[in-house]
Write a protein that holds these residues in place. Structure first.
Motif, PDB file in Angstrom:
ATOM      1  N   ILE A 106      -3.287   3.563  16.173  1.00 53.23           N
ATOM      2  CA  ILE A 106      -3.555   2.303  14.500  1.00 53.23           C
ATOM      3  C   ILE A 106      -2.964   1.151  14.875  1.00 53.23           C
ATOM      4  N   LYS A 107      -4.628   0.528  14.352  1.00 55.01           N
ATOM      5  CA  LYS A 107      -5.325  -0.518  14.545  1.00 55.01           C
ATOM      6  C   LYS A 107      -3.638  -1.550  13.519  1.00 55.01           C
ATOM      7  N   ASP A 108      -3.164  -3.005  14.063  1.00 53.93           N
ATOM      8  CA  ASP A 108      -2.702  -3.759  13.264  1.00 53.93           C
ATOM      9  C   ASP A 108      -3.390  -4.607  12.353  1.00 53.93           C
ATOM     10  N   ASP A 109      -2.345  -5.186  11.445  1.00 51.12           N
ATOM     11  CA  ASP A 109      -3.432  -5.557  10.685  1.00 51.12           C
ATOM     12  C   ASP A 109      -2.763  -6.761  10.105  1.00 51.12           C
ATOM     13  N   ASN A 110      -3.547  -7.934  10.336  1.00 54.91           N
ATOM     14  CA  ASN A 110      -3.045  -9.418  10.470  1.00 54.91           C
ATOM     15  C   ASN A 110      -3.331 -10.188   9.581  1.00 54.91           C
ATOM     16  N   SER A 111      -3.839 -10.264   8.976  1.00 55.16           N
ATOM     17  CA  SER A 111      -5.005 -10.256   8.445  1.00 55.16           C
ATOM     18  C   SER A 111      -4.217 -11.619   6.506  1.00 55.16           C
ATOM     19  N   SER A 112      -3.898 -12.232   6.819  1.00 58.40           N
ATOM     20  CA  SER A 112      -3.009 -12.979   4.898  1.00 58.40           C
ATOM     21  C   SER A 112      -3.168 -12.673   4.357  1.00 58.40           C
ATOM     22  N   MET A 113      -3.928 -12.144   3.727  1.00 58.00           N
ATOM     23  CA  MET A 113      -4.016 -11.637   2.687  1.00 58.00           C
ATOM     24  C   MET A 113      -5.360 -10.324   2.368  1.00 58.00           C
ATOM     25  N   VAL A 114      -4.435  -9.014   1.648  1.00 59.69           N
ATOM     26  CA  VAL A 114      -5.127  -7.695   1.716  1.00 59.69           C
ATOM     27  C   VAL A 114      -4.882  -7.517  -0.125  1.00 59.69           C
ATOM     28  N   PRO A 115      -6.538  -7.144  -0.296  1.00 58.73           N
ATOM     29  CA  PRO A 115      -5.925  -6.670  -1.782  1.00 58.73           C
ATOM     30  C   PRO A 115      -5.042  -4.902  -2.008  1.00 58.73           C
ATOM     31  N   ALA A 116      -5.082  -4.878  -2.898  1.00 54.93           N
ATOM     32  CA  ALA A 116      -3.936  -4.135  -2.885  1.00 54.93           C
ATOM     33  C   ALA A 116      -4.594  -2.867  -3.325  1.00 54.93           C
ATOM     34  N   GLY A 117      -6.075  -2.146  -3.489  1.00 56.23           N
ATOM     35  CA  GLY A 117      -6.748  -1.189  -3.410  1.00 56.23           C
ATOM     36  C   GLY A 117      -7.128  -1.293  -1.249  1.00 56.23           C
ATOM     37  N   ASP A 118      -7.206  -2.156  -0.819  1.00 54.37           N
ATOM     38  CA  ASP A 118      -7.728  -1.905   0.756  1.00 54.37           C
ATOM     39  C   ASP A 118      -6.596  -1.462   0.900  1.00 54.37           C
ATOM     40  N   MET A 119      -5.583  -1.624   0.333  1.00 53.88           N
ATOM     41  CA  MET A 119      -3.942  -1.773   1.785  1.00 53.88           C
ATOM     42  C   MET A 119      -3.956  -0.272   1.739  1.00 53.88           C
ATOM     43  N   VAL A 120      -4.206   0.062   0.205  1.00 53.48           N
ATOM     44  CA  VAL A 120      -4.663   2.433   0.183  1.00 53.48           C
ATOM     45  C   VAL A 120      -4.504   2.496   0.522  1.00 53.48           C
ATOM     46  N   GLN A 121      -6.121   1.950   0.545  1.00 56.94           N
ATOM     47  CA  GLN A 121      -7.448   2.960   1.104  1.00 56.94           C
ATOM     48  C   GLN A 121      -6.785   2.782   3.029  1.00 56.94           C
ATOM     49  N   ILE A 122      -6.131   1.655   3.893  1.00 53.86           N
ATOM     50  CA  ILE A 122      -6.245   1.607   5.275  1.00 53.86           C
ATOM     51  C   ILE A 122      -4.781   2.479   5.484  1.00 53.86           C
ATOM     52  N   LEU A 123      -3.763   2.563   4.746  1.00 56.42           N
ATOM     53  CA  LEU A 123      -2.754   3.281   4.901  1.00 56.42           C
ATOM     54  C   LEU A 123      -3.438   5.224   4.859  1.00 56.42           C
ATOM     55  N   MET A 124      -4.131   5.219   3.215  1.00 55.02           N
ATOM     56  CA  MET A 124      -4.433   6.935   3.924  1.00 55.02           C
ATOM     57  C   MET A 124      -5.203   6.822   4.821  1.00 55.02           C
ATOM     58  N   GLU A 125      -6.055   5.957   5.204  1.00 55.67           N
ATOM     59  CA  GLU A 125      -6.773   6.591   6.457  1.00 55.67           C
ATOM     60  C   GLU A 125      -5.972   6.698   7.286  1.00 55.67           C
ATOM     61  N   ASP A 126      -4.789   5.696   8.179  1.00 55.65           N
ATOM     62  CA  ASP A 126      -3.925   5.728   8.863  1.00 55.65           C
ATOM     63  C   ASP A 126      -3.127   6.871   9.299  1.00 55.65           C
ATOM     64  N   ASN A 127      -2.555   7.666   7.611  1.00 53.55           N
ATOM     65  CA  ASN A 127      -1.987   8.495   7.665  1.00 53.55           C
ATOM     66  C   ASN A 127      -2.974   9.823   7.971  1.00 53.55           C
ATOM     67  N   GLY A 128      -4.280   9.930   7.417  1.00 48.98           N
ATOM     68  CA  GLY A 128      -5.394  11.124   8.536  1.00 48.98           C
ATOM     69  C   GLY A 128      -5.212  10.921   9.928  1.00 48.98           C
ATOM     70  N   HIS A 129      -5.109   9.811  10.299  1.00 44.96           N
ATOM     71  CA  HIS A 129      -5.790   9.866  11.822  1.00 44.96           C
ATOM     72  C   HIS A 129      -3.934   9.928  12.306  1.00 44.96           C
ATOM     73  N   ILE A 130      -3.475  10.197  11.892  1.00 46.32           N
ATOM     74  CA  ILE A 130      -1.643  10.091  12.642  1.00 46.32           C
ATOM     75  C   ILE A 130      -1.650  11.725  12.186  1.00 46.32           C
ATOM     76  N   ALA A 131      -2.440  12.412  11.360  1.00 45.70           N
ATOM     77  CA  ALA A 131      -2.708  13.592  10.887  1.00 45.70           C
ATOM     78  C   ALA A 131      -2.356  14.196  12.057  1.00 45.70           C
ATOM     79  N   LYS A 132      -3.876  13.992  12.086  1.00 47.98           N
ATOM     80  CA  LYS A 132      -4.518  14.897  13.435  1.00 47.98           C
ATOM     81  C   LYS A 132      -3.848  14.399  14.930  1.00 47.98           C
ATOM     82  N   MET A 133      -3.763  12.982  14.559  1.00 50.11           N
ATOM     83  CA  MET A 133      -2.917  13.164  16.296  1.00 50.11           C
ATOM     84  C   MET A 133      -1.838  14.084  16.115  1.00 50.11           C
ATOM     85  N   ILE A 134      -0.452  14.357  14.867  1.00 53.84           N
ATOM     86  CA  ILE A 134       0.367  15.091  15.244  1.00 53.84           C
ATOM     87  C   ILE A 134      -0.289  16.789  15.514  1.00 53.84           C
TER      88      ILE A 134
END
Length: 178
Positions: A106-134
């Motif tokens: 899972i890639k770290d996110d060190n951005s100083s500011m992330v729009p809320a909609g992007d946060m949702v999208q990023i977390l959704m993709e990361d959870n999908g990645h983890i689901a595949k790994m599981i």
């Protein structure tokens, strides 16, 4: 969003930590190598989720703040479950932040500011990645006679897919109100 890391060699299990099991050393190694990256990714996703929880702003602040906190709690709970399974079968697990960094995909996110909609999208993709790994780890556990770890991972998979589903619905709701 994910990065690929080189596979890290497992350290030999010190005698004092070698939990007795009927699994062969090869089976223990396979299970450990399948589950430890999940633990590293869970730590990385936990920190990212808390980061987004702490740095939210905008009209959806309260709803997303509470959702991300709930998700972080769920992710954090899974870490101990997986690490204890590794120990129960005779393996060893994560030792440090640098060990997490070596194993995480899972890639770290060190951005100083992330729009809320992007946060949702990023977390959704990361959870999908983890689901595949599981799912992949469940296959390894099943092939190596470890139905107990497989069963625990199935429960964690269900919770991961629930998080992904909630994030998907939030993203769809945001698109429909634009």
């Amino acid at each position: 969003m994910q990065s690929t890391k080189p596979k890290i060699e497992s350290h030999p299990v010190p005698t004092q930590l070698a939990t007795r099991t009927d699994l062969s050393p090869q089976e223990v190694k396979a299970i450990t190598e399948a589950v430890n990256p999940l633990i590293a990714d869970a730590f990385a996703l936990y920190v990212k989720t808390k980061n987004f929880h702490w740095h939210l702003y905008g009209s959806h602040f309260r709803d997303y703040h509470e959702l991300f906190d709930e998700h972080a709690d769920s992710i954090f709970e899974s870490i101990d479950i997986m690490a204890e399974r590794v120990r129960k079968v005779g393996g060893t697990t994560i030792r440090s932040i640098s060990h997490i960094g070596q194993l995480q995909t899972i890639k770290d996110d060190n951005s100083s500011m992330v729009p809320a909609g992007d946060m949702v999208q990023i977390l959704m993709e990361d959870n999908g990645h983890i689901a595949k790994m599981i799912r992949d780890a469940i296959t390894v556990c099943d092939k190596n006679r470890d139905s107990a770890t497989s069963n625990q991972l199935q429960d964690i998979l269900d919770k991961t897919e629930r998080r992904k589903w909630f994030l998907y619905e939030v993203a769809q709701g945001a698109k429909n109100t634009e």
